[in-house]
Design a protein around this motif. Structure first.
Motif, PDB file in Angstrom:
ATOM      1  N   SER A  66      -7.602 125.766  34.763  1.00  0.00           N
ATOM      2  CA  SER A  66      -7.394 125.688  36.209  1.00  0.00           C
ATOM      3  C   SER A  66      -8.627 125.207  36.973  1.00  0.00           C
ATOM      4  CB  SER A  66      -6.964 127.052  36.744  1.00  0.00           C
ATOM      5  OG  SER A  66      -7.881 128.051  36.352  1.00  0.00           O
ATOM      6  N   THR A  67      -9.707 124.857  36.254  1.00  0.00           N
ATOM      7  CA  THR A  67     -10.925 124.387  36.917  1.00  0.00           C
ATOM      8  C   THR A  67     -10.801 122.909  37.259  1.00  0.00           C
ATOM      9  OG1 THR A  67     -12.203 125.926  35.542  1.00  0.00           O
ATOM     10  CG2 THR A  67     -13.429 124.291  36.795  1.00  0.00           C
ATOM     11  N   GLU A  68     -10.917 122.585  38.525  1.00  0.00           N
ATOM     12  CA  GLU A  68     -10.777 121.196  38.962  1.00  0.00           C
ATOM     13  C   GLU A  68     -11.900 120.828  39.927  1.00  0.00           C
ATOM     14  OE1 GLU A  68      -6.885 120.309  40.474  1.00  0.00           O
ATOM     15  OE2 GLU A  68      -5.858 121.369  38.842  1.00  0.00           O
ATOM     16  N   CYS A  69     -12.358 119.586  39.836  1.00  0.00           N
ATOM     17  CA  CYS A  69     -13.300 119.060  40.823  1.00  0.00           C
ATOM     18  C   CYS A  69     -12.515 118.123  41.732  1.00  0.00           C
ATOM     19  CB  CYS A  69     -14.460 118.314  40.161  1.00  0.00           C
ATOM     20  SG  CYS A  69     -15.751 117.871  41.359  1.00  0.00           S
ATOM     21  N   VAL A  70     -12.503 118.412  43.006  1.00  0.00           N
ATOM     22  CA  VAL A  70     -11.647 117.711  43.962  1.00  0.00           C
ATOM     23  C   VAL A  70     -12.314 116.427  44.437  1.00  0.00           C
ATOM     24  CG1 VAL A  70     -10.428 117.896  46.159  1.00  0.00           C
ATOM     25  CG2 VAL A  70     -10.663 119.911  44.684  1.00  0.00           C
ATOM     26  N   ASP A  71     -11.636 115.292  44.207  1.00  0.00           N
ATOM     27  CA  ASP A  71     -12.171 114.007  44.666  1.00  0.00           C
ATOM     28  C   ASP A  71     -11.282 113.343  45.725  1.00  0.00           C
ATOM     29  OD1 ASP A  71     -10.050 113.194  43.080  1.00  0.00           O
ATOM     30  OD2 ASP A  71     -11.294 112.333  41.508  1.00  0.00           O
ATOM     31  N   ASP A  72     -10.351 114.109  46.265  1.00  0.00           N
ATOM     32  CA  ASP A  72      -9.503 113.639  47.358  1.00  0.00           C
ATOM     33  C   ASP A  72     -10.291 113.755  48.655  1.00  0.00           C
ATOM     34  OD1 ASP A  72      -7.641 113.275  49.406  1.00  0.00           O
ATOM     35  OD2 ASP A  72      -6.053 114.393  48.383  1.00  0.00           O
ATOM     36  N   SER A 113      -9.298 116.299  51.407  1.00  0.00           N
ATOM     37  CA  SER A 113      -9.217 117.721  51.103  1.00  0.00           C
ATOM     38  C   SER A 113     -10.365 118.511  51.730  1.00  0.00           C
ATOM     39  CB  SER A 113      -9.225 117.938  49.586  1.00  0.00           C
ATOM     40  OG  SER A 113      -9.348 119.309  49.264  1.00  0.00           O
ATOM     41  N   PHE A 114     -10.061 119.748  52.136  1.00  0.00           N
ATOM     42  CA  PHE A 114     -11.100 120.672  52.604  1.00  0.00           C
ATOM     43  C   PHE A 114     -12.092 120.952  51.488  1.00  0.00           C
ATOM     44  CE2 PHE A 114     -12.630 125.089  52.823  1.00  0.00           C
ATOM     45  CZ  PHE A 114     -13.283 125.065  54.044  1.00  0.00           C
ATOM     46  N   HIS A 115     -11.641 120.877  50.226  1.00  0.00           N
ATOM     47  CA  HIS A 115     -12.471 121.191  49.063  1.00  0.00           C
ATOM     48  C   HIS A 115     -13.090 119.948  48.431  1.00  0.00           C
ATOM     49  CE1 HIS A 115     -11.041 125.286  49.268  1.00  0.00           C
ATOM     50  NE2 HIS A 115      -9.798 124.870  49.228  1.00  0.00           N
ATOM     51  N   TYR A 116     -13.096 118.827  49.154  1.00  0.00           N
ATOM     52  CA  TYR A 116     -13.671 117.588  48.641  1.00  0.00           C
ATOM     53  C   TYR A 116     -15.090 117.826  48.112  1.00  0.00           C
ATOM     54  CZ  TYR A 116     -15.486 112.742  48.771  1.00  0.00           C
ATOM     55  OH  TYR A 116     -16.056 111.529  48.460  1.00  0.00           O
ATOM     56  N   ILE A 155      -3.742 127.207  49.440  1.00  0.00           N
ATOM     57  CA  ILE A 155      -2.960 125.998  49.687  1.00  0.00           C
ATOM     58  C   ILE A 155      -3.628 124.835  48.968  1.00  0.00           C
ATOM     59  CG2 ILE A 155      -2.146 124.380  51.436  1.00  0.00           C
ATOM     60  CD1 ILE A 155      -2.093 126.646  53.423  1.00  0.00           C
ATOM     61  N   PHE A 156      -2.892 124.140  48.104  1.00  0.00           N
ATOM     62  CA  PHE A 156      -3.417 122.949  47.450  1.00  0.00           C
ATOM     63  C   PHE A 156      -3.364 121.811  48.462  1.00  0.00           C
ATOM     64  CE2 PHE A 156      -1.600 124.467  43.087  1.00  0.00           C
ATOM     65  CZ  PHE A 156      -2.448 125.546  43.123  1.00  0.00           C
ATOM     66  N   ASP A 157      -4.507 121.393  48.942  1.00  0.00           N
ATOM     67  CA  ASP A 157      -4.510 120.335  49.957  1.00  0.00           C
ATOM     68  C   ASP A 157      -5.048 119.023  49.394  1.00  0.00           C
ATOM     69  OD1 ASP A 157      -7.195 120.964  49.723  1.00  0.00           O
ATOM     70  OD2 ASP A 157      -7.597 120.878  51.876  1.00  0.00           O
ATOM     71  N   TRP A 158      -5.043 118.871  48.063  1.00  0.00           N
ATOM     72  CA  TRP A 158      -5.535 117.634  47.469  1.00  0.00           C
ATOM     73  C   TRP A 158      -4.465 116.983  46.585  1.00  0.00           C
ATOM     74  CZ3 TRP A 158      -7.473 122.452  46.005  1.00  0.00           C
ATOM     75  CH2 TRP A 158      -7.212 122.864  44.701  1.00  0.00           C
ATOM     76  N   LYS A 159      -4.573 115.671  46.475  1.00  0.00           N
ATOM     77  CA  LYS A 159      -3.671 114.901  45.628  1.00  0.00           C
ATOM     78  C   LYS A 159      -4.396 114.308  44.428  1.00  0.00           C
ATOM     79  CE  LYS A 159      -0.549 113.674  49.416  1.00  0.00           C
ATOM     80  NZ  LYS A 159       0.076 112.561  50.188  1.00  0.00           N
ATOM     81  N   SER A 160      -5.702 114.460  44.400  1.00  0.00           N
ATOM     82  CA  SER A 160      -6.493 113.881  43.318  1.00  0.00           C
ATOM     83  C   SER A 160      -7.634 114.819  42.959  1.00  0.00           C
ATOM     84  CB  SER A 160      -7.056 112.521  43.743  1.00  0.00           C
ATOM     85  OG  SER A 160      -7.896 111.978  42.745  1.00  0.00           O
ATOM     86  N   SER A 161      -7.853 115.012  41.639  1.00  0.00           N
ATOM     87  CA  SER A 161      -8.940 115.869  41.181  1.00  0.00           C
ATOM     88  C   SER A 161      -9.203 115.606  39.706  1.00  0.00           C
ATOM     89  CB  SER A 161      -8.598 117.351  41.380  1.00  0.00           C
ATOM     90  OG  SER A 161      -7.513 117.708  40.537  1.00  0.00           O
ATOM     91  N   GLU A 162     -10.390 116.018  39.254  1.00  0.00           N
ATOM     92  CA  GLU A 162     -10.709 115.995  37.829  1.00  0.00           C
ATOM     93  C   GLU A 162     -10.342 117.341  37.229  1.00  0.00           C
ATOM     94  OE1 GLU A 162     -14.562 115.011  36.461  1.00  0.00           O
ATOM     95  OE2 GLU A 162     -14.667 113.100  37.514  1.00  0.00           O
TER      96      GLU A 162
END
Length: 256
Positions: A138-144, A147-150, A161-168
């Motif tokens: 479940s570990t992801e690096c957000v590159d969207d 996203s708030f978590h960019y 809330i998943f606010d990203w469409k792209s991540s590693e």
């Protein structure tokens, strides 16, 4: 209870969960390069070069001279070389003509950046002096960029809330992420300025990365064995000509 009330509660819970989610690195005040006592210096022959060399440096205090630690070792940077980034360094005055790093450009950031946290696939038996996270599915690096978590590593199960469409999905990368260090490039999370930059294990000595700096596993083990969050370690990464150009002004370690 009305559907509108339920929706309001759901959104409120989601926003609270998002605010509480642990990220790598955790939120903190940016520490200036002048306070650093450890540095990983990476240089390449030019802006488009993929292969380079790294050297560890340390100093006793902020007034001391930098000293070499160990031998230099080979690294690879972005498959398209390097581009300037707004790190702990001042950008050259000619910013209008600089080639700046952008999301997905295949370039490693050039400048000075804090090294703030470690990650990997094995348990940390207390041997590292950087905060360490064991990667999970479940570990992801957000590159969207929206996203708030960019530009942050998160556990998706902790996010309301998943606010990203792209991540590693970092565990799926395999051995290259068996051990790594987060490079605090784009600290302010400027949209499109680049994300998910690490020191990590290379594929081989000739294959460039998507923007990270990679090396043999034995060398990143050596790096992590020394890095200490109390010493505010940094990555200093530049082509050789630029390194020599800014060596005195930025008070960089003397490298031949």
């Amino acid at each position: 209870m009305s559907k509108l009330t339920l929706l309001s509660l759901f959104l409120t819970f989601g926003l609270v969960a998002s605010a509480q989610v642990k990220t790598i690195p955790p939120p903190r005040v940016e520490i200036p390069y002048s306070e650093s006592l450890q540095a990983v210096v990476v240089t390449t022959e030019n802006w488009s070069a993929v292969r380079g060399a790294a050297q560890l440096f340390e100093r006793e205090n902020t007034k001391s001279n930098w000293r070499v630690v160990g031998k230099s070792f080979p690294v690879v940077v972005g498959k398209n070389g390097m581009a300037w980034s707004d790190g702990l360094n001042e950008l050259p005055s000619d910013t209008g003509r600089l080639l700046m790093k952008t999301e997905g450009d295949g370039k490693s950031p050039a400048g000075i950046f804090s090294l703030t946290a470690a990650f990997g696939t094995t348990e940390n038996a207390g041997k590292f002096k950087l905060p360490y996270t064991k990667l999970a599915a479940s570990t992801e690096c957000v590159d969207d960029v929206k996203s708030f978590h960019y530009n942050r590593i998160v556990d998706k199960y902790q996010v309301g809330i998943f606010d990203w469409k792209s991540s590693e999905k970092m565990l799926e990368i395999g051995e290259q992420y068996g051990l790594g260090v987060f490079v605090e490039h784009n600290f302010e999370k400027q949209k499109g300025a680049g994300s998910c930059i690490f020191l990590h294990i290379w594929k081989d000595a000739n294959t460039g990365t998507a923007g990270c700096t990679a090396m043999e596993r034995k060398n990143i083990e050596t790096v992590l064995a020394r890095l200490d969050s109390q010493k505010n370690p940094v990555l200093i990464q530049l082509p050789k000509d630029s390194y020599h150009q800014f060596q005195t002004k930025w008070k960089l370690p003397k490298r031949t």
